[in-house]
Write a protein that holds these residues in place. Sequence first.
Motif, mmCIF file in Angstrom:
data_model
loop_
_atom_site.group_PDB
_atom_site.id
_atom_site.type_symbol
_atom_site.label_atom_id
_atom_site.label_comp_id
_atom_site.label_asym_id
_atom_site.label_seq_id
_atom_site.Cartn_x
_atom_site.Cartn_y
_atom_site.Cartn_z
ATOM 1 N N GLN A 1 70.401 -73.629 110.204
ATOM 2 C CA GLN A 1 69.585 -72.819 109.302
ATOM 3 C C GLN A 1 69.362 -71.440 109.930
ATOM 4 O O GLN A 1 69.129 -71.328 111.133
ATOM 5 C CB GLN A 1 68.225 -73.495 109.067
ATOM 6 N N VAL A 2 69.486 -70.418 109.099
ATOM 7 C CA VAL A 2 69.328 -69.034 109.557
ATOM 8 C C VAL A 2 68.193 -68.379 108.779
ATOM 9 O O VAL A 2 68.139 -68.483 107.553
ATOM 10 C CB VAL A 2 70.627 -68.238 109.341
ATOM 11 N N GLN A 3 67.309 -67.742 109.496
ATOM 12 C CA GLN A 3 66.250 -66.964 108.856
ATOM 13 C C GLN A 3 66.517 -65.485 109.098
ATOM 14 O O GLN A 3 66.868 -65.084 110.213
ATOM 15 C CB GLN A 3 64.867 -67.323 109.410
ATOM 16 N N LEU A 4 66.356 -64.684 108.045
ATOM 17 C CA LEU A 4 66.593 -63.246 108.122
ATOM 18 C C LEU A 4 65.305 -62.518 107.791
ATOM 19 O O LEU A 4 64.674 -62.796 106.769
ATOM 20 C CB LEU A 4 67.690 -62.828 107.135
ATOM 21 N N VAL A 5 64.945 -61.576 108.637
ATOM 22 C CA VAL A 5 63.725 -60.793 108.423
ATOM 23 C C VAL A 5 64.083 -59.319 108.442
ATOM 24 O O VAL A 5 64.617 -58.812 109.437
ATOM 25 C CB VAL A 5 62.673 -61.092 109.498
ATOM 26 N N GLU A 6 63.797 -58.639 107.323
ATOM 27 C CA GLU A 6 64.103 -57.214 107.205
ATOM 28 C C GLU A 6 62.860 -56.378 107.479
ATOM 29 O O GLU A 6 61.730 -56.840 107.301
ATOM 30 C CB GLU A 6 64.597 -56.871 105.792
ATOM 31 N N SER A 7 63.108 -55.132 107.854
ATOM 32 C CA SER A 7 62.031 -54.158 108.010
ATOM 33 C C SER A 7 62.612 -52.769 107.831
ATOM 34 O O SER A 7 63.831 -52.577 107.897
ATOM 35 C CB SER A 7 61.359 -54.289 109.375
ATOM 36 N N GLY A 8 61.730 -51.803 107.587
ATOM 37 C CA GLY A 8 62.165 -50.415 107.540
ATOM 38 C C GLY A 8 62.199 -49.761 106.184
ATOM 39 O O GLY A 8 62.495 -48.571 106.079
ATOM 40 N N GLY A 9 61.906 -50.486 105.139
ATOM 41 C CA GLY A 9 61.908 -49.866 103.817
ATOM 42 C C GLY A 9 60.708 -48.947 103.646
ATOM 43 O O GLY A 9 59.852 -48.835 104.520
ATOM 44 N N GLY A 10 60.670 -48.260 102.512
ATOM 45 C CA GLY A 10 59.546 -47.377 102.247
ATOM 46 C C GLY A 10 59.854 -46.366 101.177
ATOM 47 O O GLY A 10 60.847 -46.492 100.452
ATOM 48 N N LEU A 11 58.984 -45.358 101.101
ATOM 49 C CA LEU A 11 59.120 -44.289 100.121
ATOM 50 C C LEU A 11 59.576 -43.021 100.831
ATOM 51 O O LEU A 11 59.012 -42.641 101.864
ATOM 52 C CB LEU A 11 57.776 -44.056 99.424
ATOM 53 N N VAL A 12 60.585 -42.372 100.280
ATOM 54 C CA VAL A 12 61.112 -41.154 100.886
ATOM 55 C C VAL A 12 61.556 -40.215 99.779
ATOM 56 O O VAL A 12 61.919 -40.655 98.685
ATOM 57 C CB VAL A 12 62.286 -41.494 101.836
ATOM 58 N N GLN A 13 61.519 -38.924 100.078
ATOM 59 C CA GLN A 13 61.986 -37.941 99.100
ATOM 60 C C GLN A 13 63.508 -37.865 99.120
ATOM 61 O O GLN A 13 64.147 -38.177 100.136
ATOM 62 C CB GLN A 13 61.397 -36.573 99.409
ATOM 63 N N VAL A 92 65.631 -52.874 95.842
ATOM 64 C CA VAL A 92 65.273 -53.813 96.908
ATOM 65 C C VAL A 92 66.542 -54.067 97.718
ATOM 66 O O VAL A 92 67.570 -54.447 97.148
ATOM 67 C CB VAL A 92 64.721 -55.126 96.341
ATOM 68 N N TYR A 93 66.455 -53.849 98.999
ATOM 69 C CA TYR A 93 67.602 -54.037 99.891
ATOM 70 C C TYR A 93 67.459 -55.391 100.586
ATOM 71 O O TYR A 93 66.427 -55.672 101.217
ATOM 72 C CB TYR A 93 67.677 -52.905 100.903
ATOM 73 N N LEU A 94 68.508 -56.192 100.465
ATOM 74 C CA LEU A 94 68.484 -57.548 100.998
ATOM 75 C C LEU A 94 69.479 -57.675 102.138
ATOM 76 O O LEU A 94 70.650 -57.282 102.003
ATOM 77 C CB LEU A 94 68.816 -58.564 99.916
ATOM 78 N N CYS A 95 69.007 -58.252 103.224
ATOM 79 C CA CYS A 95 69.881 -58.542 104.351
ATOM 80 C C CYS A 95 70.703 -59.783 104.030
ATOM 81 O O CYS A 95 70.196 -60.737 103.407
ATOM 82 C CB CYS A 95 69.048 -58.764 105.596
ATOM 83 N N TYR A 96 71.943 -59.773 104.474
ATOM 84 C CA TYR A 96 72.878 -60.868 104.201
ATOM 85 C C TYR A 96 73.537 -61.295 105.514
ATOM 86 O O TYR A 96 73.834 -60.472 106.377
ATOM 87 C CB TYR A 96 73.942 -60.372 103.216
ATOM 88 N N ALA A 97 73.749 -62.601 105.626
ATOM 89 C CA ALA A 97 74.483 -63.122 106.776
ATOM 90 C C ALA A 97 75.338 -64.292 106.329
ATOM 91 O O ALA A 97 74.947 -65.081 105.453
ATOM 92 C CB ALA A 97 73.517 -63.569 107.867
ATOM 93 N N TYR A 98 76.531 -64.362 106.917
ATOM 94 C CA TYR A 98 77.386 -65.522 106.667
ATOM 95 C C TYR A 98 77.537 -66.291 107.960
ATOM 96 O O TYR A 98 78.062 -65.781 108.953
ATOM 97 C CB TYR A 98 78.761 -65.116 106.144
ATOM 98 N N TYR A 99 77.041 -67.531 107.952
ATOM 99 C CA TYR A 99 77.161 -68.454 109.092
ATOM 100 C C TYR A 99 77.394 -69.829 108.487
ATOM 101 O O TYR A 99 76.461 -70.563 108.198
ATOM 102 C CB TYR A 99 75.891 -68.385 109.938
ATOM 103 N N TYR A 100 78.619 -70.135 108.229
ATOM 104 C CA TYR A 100 79.043 -71.352 107.542
ATOM 105 C C TYR A 100 78.623 -71.368 106.068
ATOM 106 O O TYR A 100 79.168 -72.146 105.273
ATOM 107 C CB TYR A 100 78.522 -72.617 108.237
#
Length: 114
Positions: A1-13, A92-100
């Motif tokens: 099982q893989v858990q993915l945690v994103e960070s860094g989004g926000g509001l920008v001009q 919305v930006y989603l992190c993706y990983a392929y591990y099997y």
Amino acid sequence: QVQLVESGGGLVQAGGSLRLSCAASGSIFSINKMGWYRQAPGKQRELVATITSGGITNYADSVKGRFTISRGNAKNTVYLQMNSLKPEDTAVYLCYAYYYQNYWGQGTQVTVSS
């Protein structure tokens, strides 16, 4: 099982920059492919960029020359440097990983104002 945690989004001009980060955890050795997808309201999820463990990258035409994907030294981390942002990059930006199998993060909101 893989858990993915994103960070860094926000509001920008428009014209600004953001850097997204994603860290994978779990009983994993080395993830073959990681990347980013995005989904705007009312639209289908679309590829932004991917990178393999060997460093091979793939970008959507709409972000080529503006976004850069990279892997961290730990290899189970991935970053997306986004420059020259446009309002149409809002999603919305989603992190993706392929591990099997495919794994997805919860997503982080990126909003670009005009």
